[in-house]
Design a protein around this motif. Sequence first.
Motif, PDB file in Angstrom:
ATOM      1  N   SER A 162       0.814  -1.223   0.000  1.00  0.00           N
ATOM      2  CA  SER A 162       0.000   0.000   0.000  1.00  0.00           C
ATOM      3  C   SER A 162       0.840   1.262   0.000  1.00  0.00           C
ATOM      4  CB  SER A 162      -0.904   0.005   1.248  1.00  0.00           C
ATOM      5  OG  SER A 162      -0.109   0.039   2.408  1.00  0.00           O
ATOM      6  N   GLU A 163       2.171   1.125  -0.136  1.00  0.00           N
ATOM      7  CA  GLU A 163       3.036   2.286   0.044  1.00  0.00           C
ATOM      8  C   GLU A 163       3.693   2.733  -1.255  1.00  0.00           C
ATOM      9  OE1 GLU A 163       5.315   0.542   3.301  1.00  0.00           O
ATOM     10  OE2 GLU A 163       4.459   2.054   4.613  1.00  0.00           O
ATOM     11  N   VAL A 164       2.873   2.956  -2.279  1.00  0.00           N
ATOM     12  CA  VAL A 164       3.380   3.426  -3.555  1.00  0.00           C
ATOM     13  C   VAL A 164       2.815   4.801  -3.899  1.00  0.00           C
ATOM     14  CG1 VAL A 164       3.832   1.126  -4.478  1.00  0.00           C
ATOM     15  CG2 VAL A 164       1.565   2.134  -4.740  1.00  0.00           C
ATOM     16  N   GLU A 165       2.272   5.460  -2.914  1.00  0.00           N
ATOM     17  CA  GLU A 165       1.625   6.753  -3.117  1.00  0.00           C
ATOM     18  C   GLU A 165       2.589   7.832  -3.569  1.00  0.00           C
ATOM     19  OE1 GLU A 165      -0.145   9.475   0.098  1.00  0.00           O
ATOM     20  OE2 GLU A 165      -1.721   8.042  -0.333  1.00  0.00           O
ATOM     21  N   VAL A 166       3.880   7.630  -3.278  1.00  0.00           N
ATOM     22  CA  VAL A 166       4.870   8.648  -3.619  1.00  0.00           C
ATOM     23  C   VAL A 166       4.863   8.964  -5.111  1.00  0.00           C
ATOM     24  CG1 VAL A 166       6.772   6.992  -3.936  1.00  0.00           C
ATOM     25  CG2 VAL A 166       7.281   9.358  -3.283  1.00  0.00           C
ATOM     26  N   ALA A 170       5.254  12.847  -7.006  1.00  0.00           N
ATOM     27  CA  ALA A 170       6.573  13.180  -7.538  1.00  0.00           C
ATOM     28  C   ALA A 170       6.552  13.384  -9.044  1.00  0.00           C
ATOM     29  CB  ALA A 170       7.563  12.066  -7.189  1.00  0.00           C
ATOM     30  N   ASP A 171       7.498  14.198  -9.528  1.00  0.00           N
ATOM     31  CA  ASP A 171       7.734  14.299 -10.961  1.00  0.00           C
ATOM     32  C   ASP A 171       8.494  13.072 -11.442  1.00  0.00           C
ATOM     33  OD1 ASP A 171       6.581  16.878 -10.962  1.00  0.00           O
ATOM     34  OD2 ASP A 171       8.516  17.791 -10.456  1.00  0.00           O
ATOM     35  N   SER A 172       9.446  12.633 -10.643  1.00  0.00           N
ATOM     36  CA  SER A 172      10.232  11.434 -10.940  1.00  0.00           C
ATOM     37  C   SER A 172      10.267  10.557  -9.691  1.00  0.00           C
ATOM     38  CB  SER A 172      11.674  11.794 -11.332  1.00  0.00           C
ATOM     39  OG  SER A 172      11.709  12.665 -12.438  1.00  0.00           O
ATOM     40  N   THR A 173      10.093   9.255  -9.875  1.00  0.00           N
ATOM     41  CA  THR A 173      10.121   8.330  -8.744  1.00  0.00           C
ATOM     42  C   THR A 173      11.297   7.374  -8.891  1.00  0.00           C
ATOM     43  OG1 THR A 173       7.719   8.419  -8.488  1.00  0.00           O
ATOM     44  CG2 THR A 173       8.853   6.554  -7.479  1.00  0.00           C
ATOM     45  N   MET A 174      12.129   7.327  -7.860  1.00  0.00           N
ATOM     46  CA  MET A 174      13.293   6.452  -7.839  1.00  0.00           C
ATOM     47  C   MET A 174      13.040   5.309  -6.869  1.00  0.00           C
ATOM     48  SD  MET A 174      17.254   7.526  -7.168  1.00  0.00           S
ATOM     49  CE  MET A 174      17.254   7.582  -5.379  1.00  0.00           C
ATOM     50  N   VAL A 175      13.157   4.083  -7.362  1.00  0.00           N
ATOM     51  CA  VAL A 175      12.933   2.905  -6.531  1.00  0.00           C
ATOM     52  C   VAL A 175      14.279   2.260  -6.216  1.00  0.00           C
ATOM     53  CG1 VAL A 175      11.825   0.638  -6.357  1.00  0.00           C
ATOM     54  CG2 VAL A 175      10.656   2.522  -7.534  1.00  0.00           C
ATOM     55  N   LEU A 176      14.547   2.090  -4.933  1.00  0.00           N
ATOM     56  CA  LEU A 176      15.801   1.486  -4.487  1.00  0.00           C
ATOM     57  C   LEU A 176      15.610   0.012  -4.164  1.00  0.00           C
ATOM     58  CD1 LEU A 176      17.162   4.225  -2.065  1.00  0.00           C
ATOM     59  CD2 LEU A 176      18.145   3.582  -4.254  1.00  0.00           C
ATOM     60  N   LEU A 177      16.570  -0.803  -4.560  1.00  0.00           N
ATOM     61  CA  LEU A 177      16.608  -2.210  -4.207  1.00  0.00           C
ATOM     62  C   LEU A 177      18.013  -2.534  -3.734  1.00  0.00           C
ATOM     63  CD1 LEU A 177      15.002  -1.930  -7.256  1.00  0.00           C
ATOM     64  CD2 LEU A 177      14.164  -4.119  -6.417  1.00  0.00           C
ATOM     65  N   ALA A 178      18.194  -3.717  -3.167  1.00  0.00           N
ATOM     66  CA  ALA A 178      19.516  -4.127  -2.708  1.00  0.00           C
ATOM     67  C   ALA A 178      19.614  -5.642  -2.779  1.00  0.00           C
ATOM     68  CB  ALA A 178      19.772  -3.644  -1.275  1.00  0.00           C
ATOM     69  N   PRO A 179      20.808  -6.174  -3.019  1.00  0.00           N
ATOM     70  CA  PRO A 179      20.964  -7.625  -3.088  1.00  0.00           C
ATOM     71  C   PRO A 179      20.777  -8.279  -1.713  1.00  0.00           C
ATOM     72  CG  PRO A 179      23.098  -6.545  -3.189  1.00  0.00           C
ATOM     73  CD  PRO A 179      22.068  -5.459  -3.278  1.00  0.00           C
TER      74      PRO A 179
END
Length: 323
Positions: A162-166, A170-179
């Motif tokens: 449910s936490e994709v409201e950003v 935003a004008d641009s959305t950056m999604v962070l991931l990590a191994p």
Amino acid sequence: MKGGRRGVTAAAVPELVARARGGDPRSVGRLVSQVEDESPILPELMRALAPHTGHARIVGITGSPGVGKSTSTNALIGELRRREQRVAVLAVDPSSPFSGGALLGDRIRMGDHVLDPGVFIRSMAARGHLGGLAWTTPQALRVLDAAGFDYVLVETVGVGQSEVEVAGQADSTMVLLAPGMGDGIQAAKAGILEIGDLYVVNKSDREGADKVRRDLRAMLGLAERCDGAWQPPVLKTVASTSEGVADVVDALEEHAAWLRESGELERRRVRRARSEVETLALTTLRRRWGSVDEGDRLDVLAVAVVAGEIDPWSAADELVRAR
């Protein structure tokens, strides 16, 4: 609305706005506080700010807990400042169950920039609001935009179902991931493949980073995109050493150019304004409506519905007419 703990009178608004636009961080902070406190002067404040908005780049930063959102934000601030950009950060934290205030206080992890006059950092409590943002975030963004910042970075609590409201703010959305965090599965289930404008595999000095990047590219490749659509890049960083962060800022600039040329920037901002106006209108209606529990009319209608004497739709219409 609630009374402001740091109360500002309507008469003081023009001067406070002028000081904030002049770069006074204390004045910017007081304006954001009026938003957080749901001050009675908010309508007057927003009217004063309106002519000065629409210039800042709003960048949303989201991702699973532990991927290094705050460290990445800190590194982005450093790179943007090297490019002589004024930067504001709105870090939305979980709320304290005792005070309702921000619990983590991400300003601590961005301490490198606290004394920089070209940087403003503020933690805002989510206060139980789903979507990864506080419900007051749009108004706070207007304050920071009007204050003359070139970039406003919005860091969310953490991504989830449910936490994709950003993406809507935003004008641009950056999604962070990590191994090593099961982010491939997280990406698929949370729907973040639909919201990201660029994807960043942070902590890429760890084993498995290349696999996360390959898997993410493969999943993005399955998405249907029309001709001329933006193709989200997948980048690698080590935010703790700022490795790869310059490439991220370059990608944000490329996305900004595409947004302007394609007309998508205007469409996104209109959608954002539409949602904000709708939310404020519904909030106003609820306040004017008051509590439907006042008196016993609701109970009487509920008993009638259970007895089959009236249907719920008719009961609701009657309740509205009674108000």
